[in-house]
Design an enzyme around this catalytic site. Structure first.
Site, mmCIF file in Angstrom:
data_model
loop_
_atom_site.group_PDB
_atom_site.id
_atom_site.type_symbol
_atom_site.label_atom_id
_atom_site.label_comp_id
_atom_site.label_asym_id
_atom_site.label_seq_id
_atom_site.Cartn_x
_atom_site.Cartn_y
_atom_site.Cartn_z
ATOM 1 N N ASN A 20 34.292 -21.740 -50.976
ATOM 2 C CA ASN A 20 33.383 -20.599 -51.107
ATOM 3 C C ASN A 20 33.266 -19.920 -49.740
ATOM 4 O O ASN A 20 34.251 -19.692 -49.063
ATOM 5 C CB ASN A 20 32.047 -21.099 -51.682
ATOM 6 C CG ASN A 20 31.222 -20.003 -52.310
ATOM 7 O OD1 ASN A 20 31.758 -19.176 -53.042
ATOM 8 N ND2 ASN A 20 29.930 -19.950 -52.022
ATOM 9 N N GLU B 33 32.632 -10.940 -52.156
ATOM 10 C CA GLU B 33 32.166 -11.954 -51.191
ATOM 11 C C GLU B 33 32.938 -11.835 -49.882
ATOM 12 O O GLU B 33 33.769 -10.938 -49.728
ATOM 13 C CB GLU B 33 32.443 -13.372 -51.750
ATOM 14 C CG GLU B 33 31.523 -13.838 -52.850
ATOM 15 C CD GLU B 33 30.232 -14.428 -52.303
ATOM 16 O OE1 GLU B 33 30.021 -14.377 -51.076
ATOM 17 O OE2 GLU B 33 29.431 -14.924 -53.115
ATOM 18 N N ARG C 11 36.204 -25.616 -55.532
ATOM 19 C CA ARG C 11 36.925 -24.543 -54.845
ATOM 20 C C ARG C 11 36.173 -24.216 -53.561
ATOM 21 O O ARG C 11 35.001 -24.560 -53.410
ATOM 22 C CB ARG C 11 37.007 -23.288 -55.712
ATOM 23 C CG ARG C 11 35.652 -22.619 -55.971
ATOM 24 C CD ARG C 11 35.838 -21.178 -56.424
ATOM 25 N NE ARG C 11 34.639 -20.562 -56.953
ATOM 26 C CZ ARG C 11 33.711 -19.934 -56.228
ATOM 27 N NH1 ARG C 11 33.822 -19.888 -54.907
ATOM 28 N NH2 ARG C 11 32.678 -19.372 -56.806
ATOM 29 N N GLU D 2 29.282 -25.835 -60.545
ATOM 30 C CA GLU D 2 28.099 -25.854 -59.664
ATOM 31 C C GLU D 2 27.373 -27.205 -59.713
ATOM 32 O O GLU D 2 26.148 -27.287 -59.583
ATOM 33 C CB GLU D 2 27.156 -24.683 -59.990
ATOM 34 C CG GLU D 2 27.888 -23.342 -59.892
ATOM 35 C CD GLU D 2 27.008 -22.095 -60.003
ATOM 36 O OE1 GLU D 2 25.801 -22.245 -60.237
ATOM 37 O OE2 GLU D 2 27.553 -20.980 -59.846
ATOM 38 N N ASN E 10 27.219 -21.814 -48.666
ATOM 39 C CA ASN E 10 27.131 -20.384 -48.424
ATOM 40 C C ASN E 10 26.723 -20.076 -46.998
ATOM 41 O O ASN E 10 26.657 -20.947 -46.142
ATOM 42 C CB ASN E 10 26.152 -19.759 -49.437
ATOM 43 C CG ASN E 10 26.888 -19.068 -50.564
ATOM 44 O OD1 ASN E 10 27.883 -18.400 -50.325
ATOM 45 N ND2 ASN E 10 26.410 -19.225 -51.782
ATOM 46 N N ASP F 40 22.359 -16.331 -50.145
ATOM 47 C CA ASP F 40 23.824 -16.362 -50.303
ATOM 48 C C ASP F 40 24.455 -16.132 -48.929
ATOM 49 O O ASP F 40 24.124 -16.836 -47.969
ATOM 50 C CB ASP F 40 24.238 -15.345 -51.379
ATOM 51 C CG ASP F 40 25.628 -15.632 -51.907
ATOM 52 O OD1 ASP F 40 26.476 -16.031 -51.125
ATOM 53 O OD2 ASP F 40 25.880 -15.434 -53.106
HETATM 54 C C1 BGC Z 1 29.247 -18.266 -55.297
HETATM 55 C C2 BGC Z 1 28.961 -18.055 -56.753
HETATM 56 C C3 BGC Z 1 27.568 -18.557 -57.041
HETATM 57 C C4 BGC Z 1 26.570 -17.882 -56.137
HETATM 58 C C5 BGC Z 1 25.181 -18.380 -56.398
HETATM 59 C C6 BGC Z 1 28.226 -17.539 -54.508
HETATM 60 O O1 BGC Z 1 28.504 -17.708 -53.163
HETATM 61 O O2 BGC Z 1 30.539 -17.831 -54.977
HETATM 62 O O3 BGC Z 1 29.920 -18.717 -57.530
HETATM 63 O O4 BGC Z 1 27.228 -18.325 -58.382
HETATM 64 O O5 BGC Z 1 26.944 -18.045 -54.787
HETATM 65 O O6 BGC Z 1 24.436 -18.742 -55.331
HETATM 66 CA CA CA Z 2 28.668 -16.416 -51.016
#
Ligand code: BGC
Ligand code: CA
Length: 299
Positions: free
Chosen positions: A109, A24, A107, A128, A155, A205
């Site tokens: 992201n 990521e 956490r 989630e 995201n 994402d």
């Molecule tokens: C997250 C994952 C998640 C995924 C699904 C990612 O940005 O870090 O944990 O499962 O997105 O959309």
């Molecule tokens: Ca991501």
């Protein structure tokens, strides 16, 4: 505006064959010509040097969701325990602000710097849980502002070339949102849906933008990066030998090399057999496109 199709000059390359759990947070550093990226579940920061082909993984002992280069040197990171600077020599994390000390199930992201040098990053629950996350903006003074609440998997962030529009993905909604962005104050307003990802394409994402104003979106459970114009027209898709595609970013000396992280998380045994290279870092060299730069943190 006519948007030129970006032409691949070669096939997709697997530049780092590491099969990480959750690649990521890719960010290009124009000064060192290196790509920083993370393996969130592997609790590591990676530095890929395209010139030598070397990828250095640094274990940091905590989950890092995203990062950016600091003007003062080193990195700014968004971790399980909030925002922290990272020293590239000593490998020390120095925690500077944590807006969610009351939410131990969360956490950080995805995150990215805005063109004025703030660092925006969002959170999600490990489980989630719907609506458990938020989107924050960290100023150069290390003050944190909440931009959005009630987010599930925070995201994909990006800005239009004139810096007046901010794009954002809360993955499970399948929607790509646009907001007016006030670069002076860092505030967002007038949120609207510009793209709804079709079910067959997966979930939006990570995301990046280019100088033509188009959006390049990694599709989790979709195996592709899709390129959309801001009016919602799908322009191109790039298929990857990975099912969970997580974060695209432009790099290279002319910002026309698209680097793409992927994940092994969330894949069944059968899918892992079908996509043995999942978790690798990929690259596609393109013609006729120039990415927006990765902005640096001013704090
Ligand atoms: C997250 C994952 C998640 C995924 C699904 C990612 O940005 O870090 O944990 O499962 O997105 O959309
Ligand atoms: Ca991501």
């Amino acid at each position: 505006m006519t948007i030129q199709l970006a032409k691949p000059t070669d096939k997709i390359e697997l530049v780092v064959d590491k099969q990480v759990k959750l690649g990521e947070g890719a960010c290009w550093d124009p000064d060192t010509q290196c790509l920083y990226w993370v393996d969130i579940l592997g609790k590591s920061i990676h530095i890929y040097n395209p010139e030598s082909g070397e990828d250095k993984a640094i274990g940091v002992g905590t989950m890092v969701g995203s990062l950016a280069v600091r003007e003062a040197g080193g990195l700014i990171t968004a971790t399980t325990n909030g925002f922290a600077t990272f020293d590239l020599d000593s490998h020390e994390l120095n925690h500077i602000a944590h807006p969610e000390t009351h939410l131990p199930g969360n956490r950080f992201n995805d995150g990215k710097c805005d063109p004025a040098g703030r660092f925006l990053a969002g959170t999600m629950a490990f489980e989630e849980t719907q609506g458990a996350g938020s989107l924050y903006s960290l100023g150069s003074d290390h003050q944190v502002t909440t931009l959005l609440e009630d987010v599930t998997i925070s995201n994909g962030l990006g800005w239009s070339p004139d810096h007046k529009t901010f794009y954002y993905n809360d993955s499970p909604t399948r929607q790509v949102l646009a907001f007016n962005y006030d670069l002076e104050t860092g505030q967002i307003s007038h949120g609207r849906v510009i793209i709804t990802i079709p079910e067959t394409m997966g979930y939006p994402d990570g995301m990046t933008t280019d100088e033509a104003g188009t959006l390049w979106i990694a599709l989790w459970s979709g195996g592709v990066v899709g390129r959309w114009s801001p009016d919602g027209t799908l322009l191109q898709t790039i298929a990857l030998p990975a099912y969970n595609v997580t974060c695209p970013i432009f790099g290279g000396p002319h910002l026309n090399h698209l680097y793409i992280t992927t994940a092994r998380k969330g894949m069944a045994e059968k899918q892992l057999e079908q996509y043995p290279k999942a978790g690798g870092l990929f690259r596609l060299k393109l013609d006729g496109v120039k990415g927006m730069p990765s902005f640096k943190f001013k704090g």
